[in-house]
Motif scaffolding. Structure first.
Motif, PDB file in Angstrom:
ATOM      1  N   SER A 337      16.980  -3.408 -10.318  1.00  0.00           N
ATOM      2  CA  SER A 337      16.213  -1.986  -9.221  1.00  0.00           C
ATOM      3  C   SER A 337      14.572  -3.550  -9.860  1.00  0.00           C
ATOM      4  O   SER A 337      14.312  -4.816 -10.220  1.00  0.00           O
ATOM      5  CB  SER A 337      14.883  -1.426 -11.104  1.00  0.00           C
ATOM      6  OG  SER A 337      16.546  -0.928 -11.329  1.00  0.00           O
ATOM      7  N   SER A 345      20.272   1.349 -14.950  1.00  0.00           N
ATOM      8  CA  SER A 345      20.462   0.660 -13.859  1.00  0.00           C
ATOM      9  C   SER A 345      21.405   0.840 -13.577  1.00  0.00           C
ATOM     10  O   SER A 345      22.465   1.332 -14.244  1.00  0.00           O
ATOM     11  CB  SER A 345      20.546  -0.853 -15.295  1.00  0.00           C
ATOM     12  OG  SER A 345      20.935  -1.863 -14.288  1.00  0.00           O
ATOM     13  N   PRO A 367      18.740   0.015 -19.554  1.00  0.00           N
ATOM     14  CA  PRO A 367      18.429  -1.609 -19.480  1.00  0.00           C
ATOM     15  C   PRO A 367      19.058  -2.677 -21.132  1.00  0.00           C
ATOM     16  O   PRO A 367      19.117  -3.501 -20.560  1.00  0.00           O
ATOM     17  CB  PRO A 367      17.163  -1.876 -19.063  1.00  0.00           C
ATOM     18  CG  PRO A 367      16.272  -1.064 -19.906  1.00  0.00           C
ATOM     19  CD  PRO A 367      16.968   0.199 -19.868  1.00  0.00           C
TER      20      PRO A 367
END
Length: 729
Positions: A337, A345, A367
């Motif tokens: 990303s 993610s 994340p």
């Protein structure tokens, strides 16, 4: 539904066991394999494959290895530039050298790339040309301890490299043994390769349980660890170990138990445990594991969350397709990303099954821990990718474009697979920008599957929608059968339609299983024994609720009764036996109601009652009485006499028979005692009258002389007007 996946296939000259994409350029794929030592006709090789085209792939460079040595068992690309690539491979020395205690299993090679304009096999002018790439061995080394077994079978089963660290560019590598008397893992600095091999950082003994798989991930963004720290995880058949280490550290690493496959409970049908097949890091705190169930009963994907002390707990489990009895390979890649998009993610997961299929999943997660919203979803399943067992899977590395979406060409992710059938297949998976039209390119990323609901949420939503569809369908069906008259009214659906539409739809409910010799099939009511009773009861209800509309209801009901009696005389036998009693009782109720509502249109009520009674009594005629023996009517007559108690408001009904002089039809009905009966009982008739009535009954086929006159006792015989009046009264 996943979009179509383009694929290209290439067949080489030897079985293939390992593969890896260039991390800097997904147009180049390295594969390795071979027939092993001393097998005539099947060599050992490492091949560089050009994958720039979606529909076709080609072999660019071959490294032909010695046939006196073993085949390539593992492979990994260490580094690459725009002109060349350096790769590490596991290749055993010859059996003679191994017996002598020399097994240089760790090999390194350099392969030069063709010019960028010639990757498709053509020169700048478009003419065909042959490219002969140059290759060079860089070194060979023996990193494992010498085997102490009687058979020298130890080989380099696993070769795994971390991504270079962002902080200092350090890269950690690891290799693991296979078929060794005592398992061993060797950790080395992947940037220090030379003719004598890389610098060994540490050695770990796994005892009798060899490492089935291992993986390495760098802790680049963690502030509480030194720069260049890595987390290493490896698994045996049942246990997962994990530890942290840095390059050039003074003390050896100390593996921690992260997960232990539990034993089955006492009541389980088998005592065998599921075996771990592979593992990959998703984040430094999240580990994906592939597990095969005992007795080839299937395979599962497990997500293991690691704490700061590397203790793990399973947070998610997903069963693979029922056609996969066991899994053979696993590969994972990350779709990065941009700096402004750090809320979620996505990783892409590929699993190969023993049935040569490949299942592709997407894994969405936050994340950082705790991972409360992990979504592991199936993207697509590719069946029968290879003729024989799949030996390896490898994803290309996706690099996020730096320019806005509109100026970029379509983006793709590539998945390579190899097989012992000498084949390599590359699938090209299209990626989608997300959000699709973001005005801020810094917050945009590319995904394989757009984020959506979790599987549990999607299943709950599907169940709710299915329940609503079933409920609405059942409601409409109930309304329809009520309008058709095939069900009692619970919804009151008949009042929802105008009279014109109702008359068009509300036809008698029929079944199409009646056999008829005519060209037009005869329709028979589904419940003939209750149709007349239902129709007459409906008239009584209509009379009590709305006398003004009684005549209209009676008029619309009578044609149905008449059609049934006249068109289906054979079926009328079943209907009349139960309908006559109901008709007589309803007629008595109608008569009482007509007296109660005499001020509200007694002529209308009386006329409708007369019509209903006529229809009820007319079911015995020359066309239908042969199906209704008079003994049935008399039996009901005697039933009333035995089981009913007369009362002032409800006298006992008696049977009355009438002969119509004009039509010649026989009609029968019931009337109540004490209501001014018309006619005489059979035993009260004169001898001549008895002879006349018995002759009429014989002609009508409802009585025979052999039955005797006793069966006619108690039956009234009278005129038409008397019959109708008494049937109503």
């Amino acid at each position: 539904m996943a979009p179509p996946v383009a694929s290209a296939k290439l067949t080489l000259s030897c079985p293939l066991y390992a593969s890896d994409f260039d991390p800097q350029d997904n147009n180049f794929l390295l594969v390795g394999g071979g027939g092993g030592e001393g097998r005539s006709g099947v060599g050992n090789k490492i091949a560089l494959i050009n994958t720039s085209r979606k529909q076709s792939i080609s072999n660019i460079v071959d490294i032909d290895l010695s046939r006196e040595e073993d085949s390539v068992t593992s492979l990994a690309i260490a580094s690459s530039t725009s002109s060349s690539v350096i790769a590490f491979a596991g290749i055993n020395s010859s059996e003679k050298d191994q017996i002598a205690g020399k097994n240089e299993h760790f090999r390194s090679f350099r392969l030069e790339y063709p010019p960028k304009k010639r990757t498709d096999g053509r020169d700048v002018d478009g003419g065909a040309q042959e490219y002969k790439g140059r290759t060079a061995p860089l070194g060979r080394a023996s990193l494992f301890k010498p085997s102490t077994g009687s058979k020298k079978e130890t080989y380099q089963r696993i070769t795994r490299l971390s991504r270079p660290c962002i902080v200092n560019g350090g890269q950690l590598g690891a290799i693991a043994t296979g078929l060794a008397p005592e398992g061993e893992i060797v950790l080395f600095d992947a940037k220090t390769n030379g003719p004598m091999g890389p610098w060994v950082e540490a050695r770990l003994s796994t005892g009798k349980g060899e490492a089935v798989d291992l993986d390495i991930i760098g802790l680049n963004d963690t502030e509480d660890v030194p720069p260049g720290t890595f987390t290493v995880a490896y698994c045996t058949d049942y246990v997962v170990h994990a530890f942290k280490m840095t390059l050039k550290q003074d003390r050896p690493p100390e593996p921690q138990y992260a997960y232990n496959e539990p034993h089955p409970d006492t009541f389980s049908s088998t005592s065998a445990r599921s075996k771990l097949r592979s593992l990959r890091f998703i984040t430094p705190s999240l580990l994906l594991m592939l597990q095969n169930r005992p007795d080839r009963q299937g395979a599962d994907l497990l997500l293991l969350e690691l704490s700061s002390h590397l203790n793990g707990r399973i947070i998610s489990r997903k069963s693979l397709h029922k056609g996969i009895k066991s899994a053979t390979a696993l590969s994972v890649t990350h779709l990065p990303s941009s700096a402004g998009s750090r809320h979620v993610s996505e990783h892409v997961v590929a699993v190969a099954g023993q049935d040569t299929s490949i299942s592709i999943f997407t894994l969405e997660h936050s994340p950082n821990p705790p991972f409360k919203s992990v979504k592991l979803r199936l993207h697509t399943r590719l069946p029968s990718v290879h003729p024989l067992q799949i030996t390896s899977l490898a994803f290309s590395t996706f690099v996020l474009p730096s320019e806005p979406e509109k100026s970029n060409p379509p983006q793709y992710l590539k998945l390579a697979s190899t097989s012992i059938a000498n084949t390599v297949v590359v699938h090209t998976l299209p990626l989608l920008p997300y959000p699709p039209s973001s005005p801020n390119s810094s917050r945009q990323r590319y995904v394989l599957t757009p984020p959506g609901r979790s599987e549990s949420t999607q299943m709950t939503f599907s169940i709710i929608v299915a329940t609503l569809v079933i409920a609405v369908s059942a409601f409409l069906l109930q309304a329809f059968v009520e309008i058709r008259g095939a069900s009692p009214e619970y919804l009151g659906a008949k009042g929802w339609l105008s009279q014109r539409i109702h008359d068009y739809i509300a036809v008698p409910y029929v079944l199409g299983d009646h056999t008829s010799t005519s060209s037009t099939p005869t329709v028979i009511p589904s419940a003939p024994s209750s149709s007349a009773s239902t129709a007459i009861s409906s008239l009584a209800d209509q009379l009590s609720s709305s006398p003004s509309s009684f005549q209209q209801q009676a008029t619309s009901t009578l044609p149905d009764i008449r059609r049934f009696v006249t068109d289906s005389p054979e079926k009328a036998k079943e209907a009349v036996s139960s309908a006559l009693d109901a008709a007589s009782s309803a007629a008595l109720e109608l008569n009482a109601a007509s007296q109660a509502y005499s001020a509200k249109g007694s002529s209308t009520v009386s006329g409708a009652a007369f019509a209903v009674s006529s229809e009820a009594s007319s079911v015995i005629s020359p066309a239908s009485t042969k199906y209704h023996h008079i003994r049935d009517l008399i039996s009901r007559h005697h039933h009333h006499r035995r089981h009913e108690t007369p009362s002032p408001g409800k006298p006992i009904p008696n049977m009355i028979v009438h002969h119509d002089e004009e039509s010649g039809h026989m009609k029968a009905g019931f009337h109540r005692e004490g209501s001014g009966e018309a006619g005489k009982k059979f035993e009260e008739l004169s001898h001549n009258e008895k002879e006349i009535w018995m002759e009429r009954l014989q002609k009508a086929g409802v009585w025979v002389k052999e039955e005797g006159e006793a069966v006619l006792k108690g039956v009234f015989f009278g005129g038409a007007a008397q019959l109708v009046g008494q049937a109503v009264g």
